[in-house]
Design an enzyme around this catalytic site. Sequence first.
Site, PDB file in Angstrom:
ATOM      1  N   LYS A 178      50.351 -69.750 113.872  1.00  0.00           N
ATOM      2  CA  LYS A 178      49.564 -68.518 113.912  1.00  0.00           C
ATOM      3  C   LYS A 178      48.110 -68.870 114.239  1.00  0.00           C
ATOM      4  CE  LYS A 178      46.688 -66.039 111.407  1.00  0.00           C
ATOM      5  NZ  LYS A 178      45.955 -65.495 112.511  1.00  0.00           N
ATOM      6  N   GLY A 231      40.415 -73.704 108.087  1.00  0.00           N
ATOM      7  CA  GLY A 231      39.607 -72.484 108.110  1.00  0.00           C
ATOM      8  C   GLY A 231      38.623 -72.495 106.956  1.00  0.00           C
ATOM      9  N   SER A 232      38.251 -71.319 106.518  1.00  0.00           N
ATOM     10  CA  SER A 232      37.218 -71.220 105.486  1.00  0.00           C
ATOM     11  C   SER A 232      37.777 -71.581 104.102  1.00  0.00           C
ATOM     12  CB  SER A 232      36.670 -69.799 105.459  1.00  0.00           C
ATOM     13  OG  SER A 232      37.716 -68.901 105.171  1.00  0.00           O
ATOM     14  N   GLU A 253      42.152 -77.867 105.293  1.00  0.00           N
ATOM     15  CA  GLU A 253      40.904 -78.404 105.869  1.00  0.00           C
ATOM     16  C   GLU A 253      39.933 -77.234 105.908  1.00  0.00           C
ATOM     17  OE1 GLU A 253      40.231 -81.411 106.578  1.00  0.00           O
ATOM     18  OE2 GLU A 253      42.240 -82.277 106.477  1.00  0.00           O
ATOM     19  N   CYS A 287      33.077 -77.481 111.780  1.00  0.00           N
ATOM     20  CA  CYS A 287      33.161 -77.803 110.350  1.00  0.00           C
ATOM     21  C   CYS A 287      32.317 -79.024 110.040  1.00  0.00           C
ATOM     22  CB  CYS A 287      34.610 -78.036 109.963  1.00  0.00           C
ATOM     23  SG  CYS A 287      35.433 -79.180 111.059  1.00  0.00           S
ATOM     24  N   GLU A 388      27.567 -72.546 103.620  1.00  0.00           N
ATOM     25  CA  GLU A 388      27.914 -72.768 105.022  1.00  0.00           C
ATOM     26  C   GLU A 388      27.545 -71.535 105.846  1.00  0.00           C
ATOM     27  OE1 GLU A 388      32.131 -72.764 106.225  1.00  0.00           O
ATOM     28  OE2 GLU A 388      31.715 -74.588 107.357  1.00  0.00           O
TER      29      GLU A 388
HETATM   30  P1  NAD Z   1      39.158 -68.240 108.508  1.00  0.00           P
HETATM   31  O1  NAD Z   1      39.412 -68.839 107.175  1.00  0.00           O
HETATM   32  O2  NAD Z   1      38.557 -66.895 108.561  1.00  0.00           O
HETATM   33  O3  NAD Z   1      40.524 -68.138 109.344  1.00  0.00           O
HETATM   34  C1  NAD Z   1      41.337 -69.263 109.604  1.00  0.00           C
HETATM   35  C2  NAD Z   1      42.750 -68.792 109.885  1.00  0.00           C
HETATM   36  O4  NAD Z   1      43.307 -68.225 108.690  1.00  0.00           O
HETATM   37  C3  NAD Z   1      42.852 -67.709 110.949  1.00  0.00           C
HETATM   38  O5  NAD Z   1      43.991 -67.938 111.739  1.00  0.00           O
HETATM   39  C4  NAD Z   1      42.989 -66.447 110.117  1.00  0.00           C
HETATM   40  O6  NAD Z   1      43.611 -65.389 110.802  1.00  0.00           O
HETATM   41  C5  NAD Z   1      43.853 -66.944 108.978  1.00  0.00           C
HETATM   42  N1  NAD Z   1      43.788 -66.123 107.753  1.00  0.00           N
HETATM   43  C6  NAD Z   1      42.799 -65.292 107.359  1.00  0.00           C
HETATM   44  N2  NAD Z   1      43.120 -64.729 106.153  1.00  0.00           N
HETATM   45  C7  NAD Z   1      44.320 -65.223 105.804  1.00  0.00           C
HETATM   46  C8  NAD Z   1      45.163 -65.054 104.663  1.00  0.00           C
HETATM   47  N3  NAD Z   1      44.826 -64.252 103.650  1.00  0.00           N
HETATM   48  N4  NAD Z   1      46.329 -65.742 104.613  1.00  0.00           N
HETATM   49  C9  NAD Z   1      46.677 -66.582 105.610  1.00  0.00           C
HETATM   50  N5  NAD Z   1      45.920 -66.780 106.712  1.00  0.00           N
HETATM   51  C10 NAD Z   1      44.755 -66.119 106.808  1.00  0.00           C
HETATM   52  O7  NAD Z   1      38.282 -69.320 109.320  1.00  0.00           O
HETATM   53  P2  NAD Z   1      37.673 -69.211 110.786  1.00  0.00           P
HETATM   54  O8  NAD Z   1      36.599 -68.183 110.760  1.00  0.00           O
HETATM   55  O9  NAD Z   1      38.768 -69.071 111.790  1.00  0.00           O
HETATM   56  O10 NAD Z   1      37.045 -70.668 110.953  1.00  0.00           O
HETATM   57  C11 NAD Z   1      35.806 -71.028 110.424  1.00  0.00           C
HETATM   58  C12 NAD Z   1      35.966 -71.823 109.144  1.00  0.00           C
HETATM   59  O11 NAD Z   1      36.865 -72.909 109.365  1.00  0.00           O
HETATM   60  C13 NAD Z   1      34.684 -72.467 108.668  1.00  0.00           C
HETATM   61  O12 NAD Z   1      34.557 -72.318 107.287  1.00  0.00           O
HETATM   62  C14 NAD Z   1      34.861 -73.940 109.034  1.00  0.00           C
HETATM   63  O13 NAD Z   1      34.126 -74.839 108.250  1.00  0.00           O
HETATM   64  C15 NAD Z   1      36.323 -74.108 108.848  1.00  0.00           C
HETATM   65  N6  NAD Z   1      36.819 -75.251 109.614  1.00  0.00           N
HETATM   66  C16 NAD Z   1      37.159 -76.378 108.928  1.00  0.00           C
HETATM   67  C17 NAD Z   1      37.603 -77.498 109.607  1.00  0.00           C
HETATM   68  C18 NAD Z   1      37.978 -78.757 108.864  1.00  0.00           C
HETATM   69  O14 NAD Z   1      38.657 -79.584 109.438  1.00  0.00           O
HETATM   70  N7  NAD Z   1      37.567 -78.943 107.631  1.00  0.00           N
HETATM   71  C19 NAD Z   1      37.713 -77.458 111.002  1.00  0.00           C
HETATM   72  C20 NAD Z   1      37.362 -76.287 111.661  1.00  0.00           C
HETATM   73  C21 NAD Z   1      36.932 -75.176 110.960  1.00  0.00           C
END
Ligand code: NAD
Length: 508
Positions: A178, A231-232, A253, A287, A388
């Site tokens: 996804k 993600g976050s 991550e 990130c 962040e």
């Molecule tokens: P996000 O957490 O908003 O979304 C990430 C993914 O999760 C998306 O596909 C989103 O649709 C999905 N998602 C959202 N709510 C969900 C839920 N309740 N259940 C399951 N899936 C859900 O993050 P973003 O805005 O896409 O990315 C930015 C964030 O990602 C930043 O905080 C960044 O630091 C982090 N990031 C971390 C790394 C790492 O390796 N540590 C790498 C890249 C990005």
Amino acid sequence: MATKPPVYKNYIAGKWVACKSGKTFANVNPADTRDVIGHFQDSGPEEVNAAVRAAKEAYKSWRLVPAPKRGELVMELGLWLKRNKERLAKDATREMGKILTETRGDVQEGIDCALYWGGEGRRMFGETTPSELPNKWAMTMRQPLGVCGLITPWNFPMAIPCWKLMPALLCGNTVVIKPASLTPLSVWNLVKGAQEVGFPPGVVNLVTGGGRGVGTPLCEHPDVALVSFTGSTEVGRQINLACAKDFKRVGLEMGGKNAVIVMDDANLDLALDGVLWGAFGTTGQRCTATSRCLVQRGVYEKFLSALAKRARALRVGDGLDERTEMGPAVDEGQLKTDLAYIAIAKKEGARLICGGKRLTGPKYDHGFFLEPTIFADVTPRMRLFKEEVFGPVLAVVPFDTLEQAIALQNDCLYGLSGSIYTKDVNKAFTAMRDVHTGLFYVNAPTIGAENHLPFGGVKQTGNGHREGGKEALDLFSEWKAVYVDFSDSLQRAQIDTEKIVKLEGKKR
Ligand code: NAD
């Protein structure tokens, strides 16, 4: 006349299918929102169920394909990415805004990852070890887990999906992926590649849609054995809780607030290049981005003025233009977040030394462009120090001693990446040992991870798993300990064998 944007479908059980509801969402170019890239399926639980069912069915035979053969297909996918690199990079820039040299790097990382994991098909080593009993053989082997749910963010729309997909498949799992709704095209391209190189139907499935509509049902599905999420931290926490109920394995991550330490004795030109690249590369939306820059007092003002001069000179614009050095924020929401943090930093008393405003004018009015922004004199109490932002907003903090700098580095909820610029080997090694992060760089920026090393963070950045390197095998496979007894008699381990012999003697 403009052509109508295409409609992209889900990929389930080897077929491109629309979702039952008929709903779609638009994917737009953040540099120019008039450019609608395409419409993607706004899927729900029904599509998740169908994809997991397909993956579960395909798992029965995929897990039995010899790992070197699975590796060959993974490698083929890497070569497919290589052949299509320029087109894929352009698609990625168009959907998320970062400049072409960076999206080429993003695709290249996917290629490197596939070639690395392809080779791993001939390794995946287990161990043999002496048994405590005679005529008995003991060994370990890796086994796949089953269906993996892969949930990916938008900032590395090709590399991060590849980091998850390649080892998952190599280990013999099947997947439902996804992508982030801001960047579904890159993952759609990747899955198309998987189809073209001949992954059997059901091994790779794609379901596009929102976090709640697709992400949550995927995490909660009883037939999903593992969720790998990037993600976050906020969403990662929800996913962790959703997976805890069924004791699912979950790799997380998450966020970062990475710092560079610049010592008085550093090569300042090198440090300048590194901080600029770390802070404003990918518009600060990495990130591992450098969001805090800790500068020793002796060079503080000199470094600040050089940094501001270089940041002001950065060419901001459409990432598809080869001359651009920094692209737009990924969407309006992210731009608003960036502007909100700028307002907060001003209110809390940080000194704005460059940028701070949304860019306007004919080149900018249809996109989400922000000036590269730097605040000086940031203190640990300020929100800009702790939270962040995920945008081109750098916090600069003065310090006196290395011990203070390390304490400032570690004064953070996150622990992804850190760095030090110094020519003193003692200081470099002290920082390398004492900075609490999953990645650390000496005389290099906080960004620049390589595929064959473990990638991940400590504290609220991760949950102990790593992506990249052989360490990722431990996320995507399960250990099995195997004992083969060739003594032709019942031998009991872990017990006092002498007593057993006596007991058995009495019985007789
Ligand atoms: P996000 O957490 O908003 O979304 C990430 C993914 O999760 C998306 O596909 C989103 O649709 C999905 N998602 C959202 N709510 C969900 C839920 N309740 N259940 C399951 N899936 C859900 O993050 P973003 O805005 O896409 O990315 C930015 C964030 O990602 C930043 O905080 C960044 O630091 C982090 N990031 C971390 C790394 C790492 O390796 N540590 C790498 C890249 C990005």
